[in-house]
Scaffold this active site. Sequence first.
Site, short mmCIF file in Angstrom:
data_model
loop_
_atom_site.label_atom_id
_atom_site.label_comp_id
_atom_site.label_asym_id
_atom_site.label_seq_id
_atom_site.Cartn_x
_atom_site.Cartn_y
_atom_site.Cartn_z
CG ASP A 69 -2.15 -20.05 -1.19
OD1 ASP A 69 -1.30 -19.85 -0.23
OD2 ASP A 69 -1.81 -20.45 -2.25
CE LYS B 31 1.24 -17.40 -3.21
NZ LYS B 31 0.44 -18.78 -3.14
CG ASP C 214 -12.29 -6.94 6.28
OD1 ASP C 214 -11.79 -6.26 7.26
OD2 ASP C 214 -12.94 -6.62 5.24
CE1 TYR D 66 -3.10 -2.70 -0.02
CE2 TYR D 66 -3.55 -2.50 2.35
CZ TYR D 66 -3.94 -3.10 1.09
OH TYR D 66 -5.02 -4.05 1.26
#
Length: 355
Positions: free
Chosen positions: A220, A188, A248, A142
């Site tokens: 994942d 990852k 979330d 971000y």
Amino acid sequence: MKRYKIALIKGDGIGPEIIDEAVKVLDAVASCCDIDFSYEEALMGGCAYDITGDPLPQETIKISLNSDAVLFGAIGGEKWDNLPREKRPESGLLRFRKELGVYANLRPAVVYDELVNASSLKPEVVEGVDLMVVRELIGGIYFGEPKGRDENRGWNTMVYTREEIVRIAHEAFKIAMTRSKRVCSIDKANVLDVSQLWREVVTEVAKEYPEVELSHMYVDNAAMQLIRDPRQFDVMLTGNIFGDILSDEASMLSGSIGLLPSASVGAKIGVYEPIHGSAPDIAGQGIANPIATIASASMMLRYALGLSEAADKIDGAIKRALKEGYRTKDLAQYDAKEVCSTSEMGSIIANYAAK
Ligand code: NAD
């Protein structure tokens, strides 16, 4: 008597309603724990833009830095959606976190026994879930450079420095020491170089916490495991974007967004806020669930002020209110004995917390 100064940023939509209830509960525990809270209000979001032309007035940063902690409601709403990006309420919040330097976002996901039926997952899967996502908040994709776009390409860069990983890892291990002493670091590393560094550095930091069991999981797989068997997790340590998504997902385990608190810490001053937004669709109706904000106030006592006894009182009071069947409208269909307004729920919890 212990004295603390709290900056209150009520914000937009339901923000003022839910913050008022958290203050009610704070004052109730203060009266029985020999604590004195004083409050100073500061503007942020759409309401700040309307008055000052800036969603984050300098005065708000000053008030926050002069306090012991910040209790924050929520910001945003349709009225401000078409403003230029830097004038929008959400930009104010991102700037605020960056200015304070709060690099660690703590998001607990707890399933209350009385509300196991409110989850979209089966009760036998979510019963007893009590996990904490520790998300890096001011680095990663971000914020990484270079970023940009032209007509046919858009690009962002995921960067983490050793120093950024070290400090967020310490945060996760310290929290794990106060819980079940397990950290699962999410990355990852099978694909991303930045994740390989992440894994290497987290493993190094873990050596300073021999009592904590460290595991690693690809993001994942973590997304799947959270739904398959969420009880396996205690502390989940993640970078910014992975944590954004996983926290979330974790929040849905508990059934209502109106229940979940968060803390943004790591700097001198921490920000404590519900995970939900300003809920303009229900603002001003007295039906918002104040529990996420009240639980955020409890995190503030525990993590910013070291008042764990008072925090326990608040957490116990929330559990008791739910156990006795009090529900705001969002949870009315789950074993409600009595459906109450925002302010009634605040008063019930304040009353229990004072005992
Ligand atoms: P939201 O979280 O405000 O609302 C989503 C849904 O959940 C709505 O139906 C709402 O009524 C319900 N809800 C939320 N909080 C509740 C509560 N305490 N009790 C009962 N029901 C509750 O998300 P949204 O609708 O996508 O966003 C609304 C505004 O909030 C937008 O402007 C958005 O940018 C902003 N927002 C702010 C923050 C923040 O301040 N940290 C976070 C997310 C969104």
